[in-house]
Design a protein around this motif. Structure first.
Motif, PDB file in Angstrom:
ATOM      1  N   GLY A  10      36.142  65.661  -3.815  1.00 27.87           N
ATOM      2  CA  GLY A  10      35.380  66.582  -4.648  1.00 27.87           C
ATOM      3  C   GLY A  10      36.196  67.660  -5.314  1.00 27.87           C
ATOM      4  N   GLY A  32      38.095  73.326  -7.604  1.00 27.70           N
ATOM      5  CA  GLY A  32      37.302  72.827  -6.486  1.00 27.70           C
ATOM      6  C   GLY A  32      37.734  73.402  -5.154  1.00 27.70           C
ATOM      7  N   ILE A  36      34.386  74.906  -3.318  1.00 23.78           N
ATOM      8  CA  ILE A  36      33.799  74.282  -2.129  1.00 23.78           C
ATOM      9  C   ILE A  36      33.709  75.265  -0.945  1.00 23.78           C
ATOM     10  CG2 ILE A  36      34.097  72.477  -0.376  1.00 23.78           C
ATOM     11  CD1 ILE A  36      35.138  70.670  -2.633  1.00 23.78           C
ATOM     12  N   ALA A  45      28.025  70.530  -0.788  1.00 23.11           N
ATOM     13  CA  ALA A  45      28.994  71.428  -1.421  1.00 23.11           C
ATOM     14  C   ALA A  45      29.931  70.655  -2.347  1.00 23.11           C
ATOM     15  CB  ALA A  45      29.797  72.171  -0.353  1.00 23.11           C
ATOM     16  N   VAL A  46      30.394  69.486  -1.891  1.00 25.29           N
ATOM     17  CA  VAL A  46      31.274  68.652  -2.707  1.00 25.29           C
ATOM     18  C   VAL A  46      30.547  68.180  -3.965  1.00 25.29           C
ATOM     19  CG1 VAL A  46      32.503  66.449  -2.804  1.00 25.29           C
ATOM     20  CG2 VAL A  46      32.745  67.923  -0.798  1.00 25.29           C
ATOM     21  N   SER A  54      29.896  71.083  -6.275  1.00 26.06           N
ATOM     22  CA  SER A  54      31.179  71.502  -6.852  1.00 26.06           C
ATOM     23  C   SER A  54      31.539  70.657  -8.070  1.00 26.06           C
ATOM     24  CB  SER A  54      32.289  71.389  -5.802  1.00 26.06           C
ATOM     25  OG  SER A  54      33.558  71.581  -6.384  1.00 26.06           O
TER      26      SER A  54
END
Length: 265
Positions: free
Chosen positions: A23, A170, A174, A188-189, A192
């Motif tokens: 991510g 990122g 994150i 979150a990933v 993001s």
């Protein structure tokens, strides 16, 4: 096609794979690939990086949208100040930076060298974040209340950094989403990637007015990176993200040292 171009496009595939797997992080490879392998001017390279990262992240975000992993409220709170900051940075701040930053005796640091040194420092900070991966610290901080004010402020900071160095950020986004918005890691990933996509493409729009874009190169390079992000998302079924993140962190650390040595010697 020359051998350097072949290597560059292979690197584009790797950039996409890393983005799909963790991510973030893949974007921090884009500028070194464009500058040192494909010999593109650093100012132009940071602009191209925004486009490559933006389109690739959009592809990843669409996949995560289908899985219902994106938190749109948090994404908007972070993305709006971030995209305004990145657009303003690319449109006004970067063009306003003088071509010669430092001139003292035999020491001359140009705008291009200065941006690469700053980029290397950001890479170094990112590598430390990925290598340390302090789970105990994360667990203790997650217990605190959600702070949308801090998320808003970090959105501005990340937007400025993104505008200056062309990385998606990122590695900063994150942790903010996990610690401040209390999102689970998978969400979150996914969130993001959406934030990175929006602010990177908005930032690139600020460059279209200042630079001549070689679309015949940029579009195929980006397409390969998009293919990589689909592969990376597929590989997440078989590769543990935490181990990959730490290994990638060591790689980014070595890259940051290499860039610093190359620019200051």
């Amino acid at each position: 096609m020359e051998i350097t171009e072949v290597i560059g496009f292979i690197a584009a595939l790797i950039i996409g794979i890393v983005l799909g797997l963790i991510g973030g992080g893949g974007s921090i490879l884009t500028v070194p690939v464009l500058v040192y392998i494909l010999h593109i001017n650093p100012i132009t390279a940071t602009a191209y990086s925004l486009f490559v990262v933006g389109v690739s992240s959009t592809a990843g975000a669409i996949q995560n949208l289908k899985k219902g992993l994106i938190d749109f409220q948090t994404a908007l709170i972070f993305a709006i100040p971030s995209l305004l900051a990145v657009y303003g940075t690319r449109r006004y701040i970067v063009p306003a930076i003088p071509n010669q930053l430092i001139s003292y005796k035999n020491i001359i640091i140009t705008k291009e060298i200065g941006l690469m040194i700053f980029f290397a420092l950001i890479m170094f900070i990112a590598s430390m974040s990925m290598i340390r991966n302090d789970k105990r610290k994360t667990k203790s901080l997650v217990k605190s209340n959600t702070s949308y004010t801090l998320i808003f402020i970090e959105g501005i900071v990340v937007g400025i950094l993104t505008g200056l160095v062309g990385a998606g950020g990122g590695f900063l986004i994150i942790p903010a989403l996990v610690l401040m918005a209390k999102l689970p890691m998978k969400k979150a990933v996914a969130t993001s990637l959406l934030i990175i996509a929006i602010k990177s493409l908005i930032g690139f729009m600020g460059d279209v007015e200042n630079l001549e874009i070689e679309w015949h190169f940029l579009l195929p390079f980006t397409l390969v990176a998009v293919l990589g992000i689909f592969l990376g998302t597929y590989f997440t079924r078989y590769i543990e993200g935490k181990k990959l993140e730490k290994g990638f962190g060591w790689f980014v650390l070595l890259m940051s040292i290499y860039i610093l040595l190359k620019e200051v010697t």
